[in-house]
Design an enzyme around this catalytic site. Structure first.
Site, PDB file in Angstrom:
ATOM      1  N   ASP A 187     -21.403  25.691  -9.382  1.00  0.00           N
ATOM      2  CA  ASP A 187     -20.107  25.145  -8.988  1.00  0.00           C
ATOM      3  C   ASP A 187     -19.684  23.956  -9.855  1.00  0.00           C
ATOM      4  O   ASP A 187     -18.566  23.464  -9.733  1.00  0.00           O
ATOM      5  CB  ASP A 187     -20.142  24.724  -7.517  1.00  0.00           C
ATOM      6  CG  ASP A 187     -20.374  25.918  -6.602  1.00  0.00           C
ATOM      7  OD1 ASP A 187     -19.888  27.020  -6.913  1.00  0.00           O
ATOM      8  OD2 ASP A 187     -21.068  25.753  -5.575  1.00  0.00           O
ATOM      9  N   ARG A 193     -13.409  31.533 -13.076  1.00  0.00           N
ATOM     10  CA  ARG A 193     -13.477  30.151 -13.581  1.00  0.00           C
ATOM     11  C   ARG A 193     -13.711  30.085 -15.089  1.00  0.00           C
ATOM     12  O   ARG A 193     -13.339  29.091 -15.710  1.00  0.00           O
ATOM     13  CB  ARG A 193     -14.549  29.362 -12.816  1.00  0.00           C
ATOM     14  CG  ARG A 193     -14.101  29.021 -11.402  1.00  0.00           C
ATOM     15  CD  ARG A 193     -15.121  28.199 -10.644  1.00  0.00           C
ATOM     16  NE  ARG A 193     -14.594  27.849  -9.317  1.00  0.00           N
ATOM     17  CZ  ARG A 193     -15.358  27.498  -8.289  1.00  0.00           C
ATOM     18  NH1 ARG A 193     -16.661  27.443  -8.421  1.00  0.00           N
ATOM     19  NH2 ARG A 193     -14.801  27.188  -7.132  1.00  0.00           N
TER      20      ARG A 193
HETATM   21  C1  S3P Z   1     -23.511  28.750  -1.971  1.00  0.00           C
HETATM   22  C2  S3P Z   1     -24.051  29.398  -3.024  1.00  0.00           C
HETATM   23  C3  S3P Z   1     -23.346  29.610  -4.310  1.00  0.00           C
HETATM   24  C4  S3P Z   1     -22.185  28.649  -4.466  1.00  0.00           C
HETATM   25  C5  S3P Z   1     -21.342  28.544  -3.233  1.00  0.00           C
HETATM   26  C6  S3P Z   1     -22.187  28.100  -2.044  1.00  0.00           C
HETATM   27  C7  S3P Z   1     -24.297  28.662  -0.743  1.00  0.00           C
HETATM   28  O1  S3P Z   1     -22.877  30.937  -4.317  1.00  0.00           O
HETATM   29  O2  S3P Z   1     -21.368  29.024  -5.544  1.00  0.00           O
HETATM   30  O3  S3P Z   1     -20.322  27.592  -3.446  1.00  0.00           O
HETATM   31  O4  S3P Z   1     -23.956  27.846   0.138  1.00  0.00           O
HETATM   32  O5  S3P Z   1     -25.294  29.390  -0.607  1.00  0.00           O
HETATM   33  P1  S3P Z   1     -23.875  32.126  -4.769  1.00  0.00           P
HETATM   34  O6  S3P Z   1     -25.094  31.974  -3.944  1.00  0.00           O
HETATM   35  O7  S3P Z   1     -23.179  33.404  -4.492  1.00  0.00           O
HETATM   36  O8  S3P Z   1     -24.095  31.864  -6.227  1.00  0.00           O
END
Ligand code: S3P
Length: 435
Positions: free
Chosen positions: A315, A346
């Site tokens: 992120d 992104r």
């Molecule tokens: C998150 C995991 C990430 C992240 C998202 C929040 C989480 O996604 O990008 O903002 O809380 O487990 P991914 O696990 O799909 O990469």
């Protein structure tokens, strides 16, 4: 370069990932859960509302921002939702909750906003189907809106191709309700908030190998618990990059979550030569936290973010690209295809916006290459694609560029950090507690 710098010492709001989990995992216990520091993000309000639909009461304590009381009837007491489970913009809500409801004896129907409807859901739903759940899509295969018909699941072994903490968490929640054991292996390290919260709450699990977690059916009844949510490192990242790039800055981000699956932003800025001190390291509710002091330390050096480390900064790459655009040398991002599947594509958004402000950027299939320059021109329109992290990146860019930019919209910021603009204004003026 402008005269602007960032000064002060403050805590950004509570971590969004941990807040979602605190609300969702409350369903595993029977009793009262007290959460402090819950994120004010609109995404977490979506989760709270979905959990209410399943029979939990989720109440904000008016005397303390971020303090919530959740009362849960326990897994067996959850009820069939009478309404759609509306995840809004939140991928974590829709994916993680799918894992929870896959083991419950009723049908749950999920939907989200226009952006969420475009995001891939098969990565989790196909696997839940392999455990026995029935999934049906309303319109487009693999996308919301969809329904999950819960059942008695069967445990399985999964080797995930993408290091997604969301998918891992969904499978573990399903695994806790399945017959037999469920083993989930990630290709590389990702945030381990789920395991830390399991430990904090007393949910049993084992780690049979590197990046592997195994759970069995949860037979014991868990009681309520209290959990303190640390400040969100993904929100703090905007200020870290701002302070590392704006001459004269000296900023401390308090109580910041330091989960090892989230700290790429600190590692990368340090590699680039930033002056970052990790102070007062401690543990709260099984999560590592610290105060992060960032002092401007001259022009940053170039670096490469490799595919294997993307998950721990997935992120933060949009804001890190701004440090890259200003570095002395080359800043490369590789193996970051996953960024195309976030709230917006992104990778495309970053490279287009960066060329708009005068950066030298070459897009690649799974990343980009930036040739750093001493200053950024600005004066362009910054497209956000209604993506909160792009909008916040735009506000930092605006403080850095020679000419102001026009940010398409800032409304989307409420998705993760409703008071971002006010907090930025305060530290730009240096009016918070001086460090
Ligand atoms: C998150 C995991 C990430 C992240 C998202 C929040 C989480 O996604 O990008 O903002 O809380 O487990 P991914 O696990 O799909 O990469």
């Amino acid at each position: 370069m402008t005269e602007t710098s960032l000064h002060g010492s403050f805590a950004v709001p509570g971590d969004k990932s941990i807040s979602h989990r605190a609300l969702i995992f409350s369903a595993l216990c029977k009793g009262q859960v007290t959460i402090t520091g819950l994120s004010p993000a609109e995404d977490c309000q979506s989760t709270a509302q979905c959990m209410r639909e399943l029979g939990l009461t989720v109440t904000a304590d008016p005397s303390e921002p971020g303090r919530y009381t959740v009362v849960s009837p326990g897994l067996k007491g959850l009820k069939a939702p009478q309404n759609l489970l509306d995840a809004g913009n939140s991928g974590t809500t829709i994916r993680v909750m799918s894992g929870l409801v896959a083991g419950l004896p009723f049908t749950s129907r999920f939907d989200g906003d226009e952006s969420l409807r475009k995001r891939p859901m098969s990565r989790v739903l196909d696997l839940l189907a392999q455990m026995g759940a029935t999934v049906s899509f309303d319109a487009k295969q693999g996308c919301a809106p969809f329904s999950v018909n819960g059942t008695q699941l069967k445990g399985k072994e999964f080797n995930l191709k993408v290091a997604s903490a969301q998918v891992q968490t969904a499978l573990l929640l399903a695994g806790l309700q399945a017959e037999g054991s469920t083993l989930v292996t990630l290709p590389e390290i990702a945030r381990d908030h789920t395991l830390r919260m399991f430990r904090h709450m007393g949910v049993p699990y084992t780690e049979p190998g590197e990046n592997s977690v195994q759970v069995e059916k949860l037979e014991k009844t868990l009681g309520g618990f209290t959990i303190a949510v640390p400040a969100d490192i993904s929100s703090a990242a905007f200020f870290m990059v701002g302070a590392a790039c704006l001459p004269g800055s000296d900023l401390t981000l308090l109580n910041c979550g330091m989960n090892q699956g989230r700290t790429l932003v600190i590692d990368v800025l340090k590699r680039m030569g930033a002056n970052i001190e990790v102070l007062n390291a401690r543990e709260v509710s099984c999560e590592p936290i610290a105060d992060i002091r960032v002092r401007y330390n001259g022009r940053l050096r170039g670096t490469t973010i490799h595919g294997g480390e993307v998950a721990s900064g997935v992120d933060e790459i949009p804001i890190l690209s701004i440090a890259g655009a200003l570095c002395d040398g080359t800043f490369t991002v590789e193996g970051a295809e996953e960024l195309r599947h976030k709230e917006s594509d992104r990778l495309t958004a970053i490279t287009n916006n960066l060329s708009g402000i005068g950066a030298t950027v070459r897009p690649t299939e799974d990343g980009f290459v930036l040739t750093g320059q001493e200053s950024l021109q600005g004066g362009s329109t910054w497209s956000t694609h209604l993506d909160h992290r792009l909008a916040m990146t735009g506000l930092i860019v605006n403080a850095i560029c020679k000419k102001p930019i026009k940010i398409e919209e800032t409304e989307s910021i409420k998705i993760s950090y409703p008071t971002f603009q006010q907090d930025l204004e305060k530290v730009l003026q240096g009016s918070l507690l001086p460090s």
